[in-house]
Write a protein that holds these residues in place. Sequence first.
Motif, PDB file in Angstrom:
ATOM      1  N   SER A   1       8.154  -0.883  -0.358  1.00 34.97           N
ATOM      2  CA  SER A   1       7.379  -1.630  -1.347  1.00 34.97           C
ATOM      3  C   SER A   1       7.448  -3.121  -1.074  1.00 34.97           C
ATOM      4  O   SER A   1       8.393  -3.608  -0.456  1.00 34.97           O
ATOM      5  CB  SER A   1       8.009  -1.338  -2.711  1.00 34.97           C
ATOM      6  N   SER A   2       6.471  -3.848  -1.593  1.00 37.44           N
ATOM      7  CA  SER A   2       6.583  -5.305  -1.644  1.00 37.44           C
ATOM      8  C   SER A   2       7.287  -5.663  -2.957  1.00 37.44           C
ATOM      9  O   SER A   2       7.353  -4.824  -3.882  1.00 37.44           O
ATOM     10  CB  SER A   2       5.193  -5.948  -1.629  1.00 37.44           C
ATOM     11  N   VAL A   3       7.763  -6.884  -3.046  1.00 41.25           N
ATOM     12  CA  VAL A   3       8.385  -7.356  -4.290  1.00 41.25           C
ATOM     13  C   VAL A   3       7.390  -7.288  -5.451  1.00 41.25           C
ATOM     14  O   VAL A   3       7.712  -6.814  -6.544  1.00 41.25           O
ATOM     15  CB  VAL A   3       8.942  -8.793  -4.092  1.00 41.25           C
TER      16      VAL A   3
ATOM     17  N   ALA B   1       9.981  -0.289  -9.604  1.00 45.11           N
ATOM     18  CA  ALA B   1      10.446   0.690  -8.611  1.00 45.11           C
ATOM     19  C   ALA B   1      11.942   0.909  -8.741  1.00 45.11           C
ATOM     20  O   ALA B   1      12.691  -0.007  -9.109  1.00 45.11           O
ATOM     21  CB  ALA B   1      10.100   0.188  -7.209  1.00 45.11           C
ATOM     22  N   GLY B   2      12.366   2.108  -8.440  1.00 49.98           N
ATOM     23  CA  GLY B   2      13.793   2.399  -8.541  1.00 49.98           C
ATOM     24  C   GLY B   2      14.189   3.641  -7.788  1.00 49.98           C
ATOM     25  O   GLY B   2      13.341   4.422  -7.351  1.00 49.98           O
ATOM     26  N   ALA B   3      15.497   3.781  -7.631  1.00 48.79           N
ATOM     27  CA  ALA B   3      16.055   4.962  -6.959  1.00 48.79           C
ATOM     28  C   ALA B   3      17.556   4.976  -7.228  1.00 48.79           C
ATOM     29  O   ALA B   3      18.146   3.921  -7.497  1.00 48.79           O
ATOM     30  CB  ALA B   3      15.799   4.888  -5.457  1.00 48.79           C
TER      31      ALA B   3
ATOM     32  N   GLY C   1       0.799  -1.230   0.000  1.00 49.53           N
ATOM     33  CA  GLY C   1       0.000   0.000   0.000  1.00 49.53           C
ATOM     34  C   GLY C   1       0.828   1.275   0.000  1.00 49.53           C
ATOM     35  O   GLY C   1       0.355   2.322   0.448  1.00 49.53           O
ATOM     36  N   SER C   2       2.041   1.220  -0.549  1.00 50.46           N
ATOM     37  CA  SER C   2       2.909   2.410  -0.500  1.00 50.46           C
ATOM     38  C   SER C   2       2.811   3.255  -1.763  1.00 50.46           C
ATOM     39  O   SER C   2       3.532   4.238  -1.902  1.00 50.46           O
ATOM     40  CB  SER C   2       4.360   1.999  -0.247  1.00 50.46           C
ATOM     41  N   ASN C   3       1.924   2.845  -2.676  1.00 50.64           N
ATOM     42  CA  ASN C   3       1.730   3.658  -3.881  1.00 50.64           C
ATOM     43  C   ASN C   3       0.240   3.754  -4.192  1.00 50.64           C
ATOM     44  O   ASN C   3      -0.160   3.795  -5.338  1.00 50.64           O
ATOM     45  CB  ASN C   3       2.483   3.011  -5.061  1.00 50.64           C
TER      46      ASN C   3
HETATM   47  C1  LIG Z   1       8.222   7.083   1.699  1.00 52.13           C
HETATM   48  C2  LIG Z   1       8.097   6.479   0.335  1.00 52.13           C
HETATM   49  C3  LIG Z   1       9.203   6.444  -0.501  1.00 52.13           C
HETATM   50  C4  LIG Z   1       9.099   5.897  -1.788  1.00 52.13           C
HETATM   51  N1  LIG Z   1      10.211   5.871  -2.581  1.00 52.13           N
HETATM   52  C5  LIG Z   1      10.133   5.304  -3.797  1.00 52.13           C
HETATM   53  C6  LIG Z   1      11.296   5.232  -4.625  1.00 52.13           C
HETATM   54  O1  LIG Z   1      12.375   5.664  -4.276  1.00 52.13           O
HETATM   55  N2  LIG Z   1      11.167   4.643  -5.844  1.00 52.13           N
HETATM   56  C7  LIG Z   1       9.972   4.119  -6.286  1.00 52.13           C
HETATM   57  O2  LIG Z   1       9.926   3.584  -7.406  1.00 52.13           O
HETATM   58  N3  LIG Z   1       8.861   4.170  -5.520  1.00 52.13           N
HETATM   59  C8  LIG Z   1       8.922   4.744  -4.288  1.00 52.13           C
HETATM   60  N4  LIG Z   1       7.789   4.800  -3.509  1.00 52.13           N
HETATM   61  C9  LIG Z   1       6.502   4.310  -4.037  1.00 52.13           C
HETATM   62  C10 LIG Z   1       6.167   2.838  -3.743  1.00 52.13           C
HETATM   63  O3  LIG Z   1       6.934   2.336  -2.679  1.00 52.13           O
HETATM   64  C11 LIG Z   1       6.367   1.964  -4.999  1.00 52.13           C
HETATM   65  O4  LIG Z   1       5.558   2.374  -6.063  1.00 52.13           O
HETATM   66  C12 LIG Z   1       6.098   0.471  -4.712  1.00 52.13           C
HETATM   67  O5  LIG Z   1       6.645  -0.286  -5.751  1.00 52.13           O
HETATM   68  C13 LIG Z   1       4.642   0.077  -4.507  1.00 52.13           C
HETATM   69  O6  LIG Z   1       4.637  -1.249  -3.985  1.00 52.13           O
HETATM   70  P1  LIG Z   1       3.534  -1.785  -2.966  1.00 52.13           P
HETATM   71  O7  LIG Z   1       3.841  -3.166  -2.606  1.00 52.13           O
HETATM   72  O8  LIG Z   1       3.392  -0.829  -1.842  1.00 52.13           O
HETATM   73  O9  LIG Z   1       2.274  -1.752  -3.918  1.00 52.13           O
HETATM   74  P2  LIG Z   1       0.809  -1.187  -3.620  1.00 52.13           P
HETATM   75  O10 LIG Z   1       0.905   0.282  -3.337  1.00 52.13           O
HETATM   76  O11 LIG Z   1       0.129  -2.031  -2.627  1.00 52.13           O
HETATM   77  O12 LIG Z   1       0.142  -1.374  -5.048  1.00 52.13           O
HETATM   78  C14 LIG Z   1       0.634  -0.637  -6.151  1.00 52.13           C
HETATM   79  C15 LIG Z   1       0.225  -1.354  -7.438  1.00 52.13           C
HETATM   80  O13 LIG Z   1       0.908  -2.580  -7.555  1.00 52.13           O
HETATM   81  C16 LIG Z   1      -0.028  -3.643  -7.747  1.00 52.13           C
HETATM   82  N5  LIG Z   1       0.503  -4.835  -7.071  1.00 52.13           N
HETATM   83  C17 LIG Z   1       0.892  -4.958  -5.785  1.00 52.13           C
HETATM   84  N6  LIG Z   1       1.331  -6.208  -5.561  1.00 52.13           N
HETATM   85  C18 LIG Z   1       1.210  -6.884  -6.712  1.00 52.13           C
HETATM   86  C19 LIG Z   1       1.498  -8.221  -7.120  1.00 52.13           C
HETATM   87  N7  LIG Z   1       1.985  -9.138  -6.270  1.00 52.13           N
HETATM   88  N8  LIG Z   1       1.267  -8.558  -8.415  1.00 52.13           N
HETATM   89  C20 LIG Z   1       0.761  -7.659  -9.288  1.00 52.13           C
HETATM   90  N9  LIG Z   1       0.461  -6.387  -8.969  1.00 52.13           N
HETATM   91  C21 LIG Z   1       0.694  -6.005  -7.699  1.00 52.13           C
HETATM   92  C22 LIG Z   1      -1.323  -3.151  -7.124  1.00 52.13           C
HETATM   93  O14 LIG Z   1      -2.429  -3.822  -7.678  1.00 52.13           O
HETATM   94  C23 LIG Z   1      -1.261  -1.686  -7.515  1.00 52.13           C
HETATM   95  O15 LIG Z   1      -1.658  -1.531  -8.847  1.00 52.13           O
HETATM   96  C24 LIG Z   1       7.866   5.356  -2.230  1.00 52.13           C
HETATM   97  C25 LIG Z   1       6.753   5.368  -1.364  1.00 52.13           C
HETATM   98  C26 LIG Z   1       6.866   5.919  -0.100  1.00 52.13           C
HETATM   99  C27 LIG Z   1       5.677   5.915   0.802  1.00 52.13           C
END
Ligand SMILES: Cc1cc2nc3c(=O)[nH]c(=O)nc-3n(C[C@H](O)[C@H](O)[C@H](O)COP(=O)(O)OP(=O)(O)OC[C@H]3O[C@@H](n4cnc5c(N)ncnc54)[C@H](O)[C@@H]3O)c2cc1C
Length: 305
Positions: A119-121, A129-131, A58-60
Amino acid sequence: MEKYCKTIKYDVRLSDFTTFGIGGLAKAVAFPKSEEEFISLYTYLKDVGERFSVIGLGSNLLISDGGYDGVVITTRCMKDLIKEPEGVTASCGISLPHLSRTALFHSLSGAEFMIGIPSSVGGAIRMNAGAFDSCVKDCLISAKVFNGERVEEFGVGELGLSYRNSLIPSLGTVLSAKFRFLPANIRDIESKIEKFRKIRQETQPNLKSAGCAFKGVGGVSAGYYIDKAGLKGMRIGGAEVSEKHAGFIVNRGGATARDVAKLMLVVQEKVLEKFGVLLESEICFLGEYDEDIRRLSHAYDIQSR
Ligand SMILES: Cc1cc2nc3c(=O)[nH]c(=O)nc-3n(C[C@H](O)[C@H](O)[C@H](O)COP(=O)(O)OP(=O)(O)OC[C@H]3O[C@@H](n4cnc5c(N)ncnc54)[C@H](O)[C@@H]3O)c2cc1C
């Protein structure tokens, strides 16, 4: 439902499942612990015609104030991790910081950039995701994906990973993934991780958010345009353009999904007016939104049926 997934909670506030701390009620949230549990729950929900969505950590995500009239499956309890000769195999619910620390533990380099991404994998592959000039595409070997009927292994080249995007929404749910990390000096890995951690601490707000709200454009960060448009500190309700990092929209306390989305629309409008650049949302939206807000999220539909 418990026949298919042992841990289910009913009438759950989704704000507890997003880093924004925003989101109304869901009928239920399910916590599968294994691929088998995930697949059997998914198949059951599909068969009975129940609405459902898959989320990671839930981080995006911006989940609407009205919540989600269906079942949210979170992958956060799917947490197997196996050290392989050439890297690591991780379940979709493993967090990137955990993966980064595991690689460090085994003296493997390539996951340092993951340290501050909550993030989750699975989510990280979906978003590529990247940085710090690295991204998932650089170290991913393959991903195991469930498309609602069968499980398939896709090589990294088949996943269409590009800047904060992938073909995952049309392929299915990532169940696990293989990463290639290379042996290196543990002190070097540690100091890189420390450097990245410090940069984040110095440049990013320590408030609830979903990271950068908008994607960069042509190699220029959205934060650059937002800052130059004088929008730092702009506020709607409890949502604010971070004073510390213009790319972040933060929850100053009590922000609603509507506050965040309205602020995103204003930011988008102002940047377009001043620079002729249309910022695209990086955040995924879940739940019901008005038509104007839905325009923000057109390319970011969540894994759902
Ligand atoms: C403080 C902070 C810093 C951050 N820094 C960065 C950064 O440096 N770089 C960056 O790229 N992002 C960053 N992010 C954003 C975020 O962490 C990424 O976008 C992350 O990849 C989202 O992963 P999630 O597991 O939280 O996905 P969620 O937010 O739960 O879901 C995002 C999307 O992914 C889909 N999804 C989730 N799990 C799966 C799965 N297993 N299979 C298929 N689809 C799936 C969901 O359906 C949804 O569409 C940051 C966020 C925060 C809060």
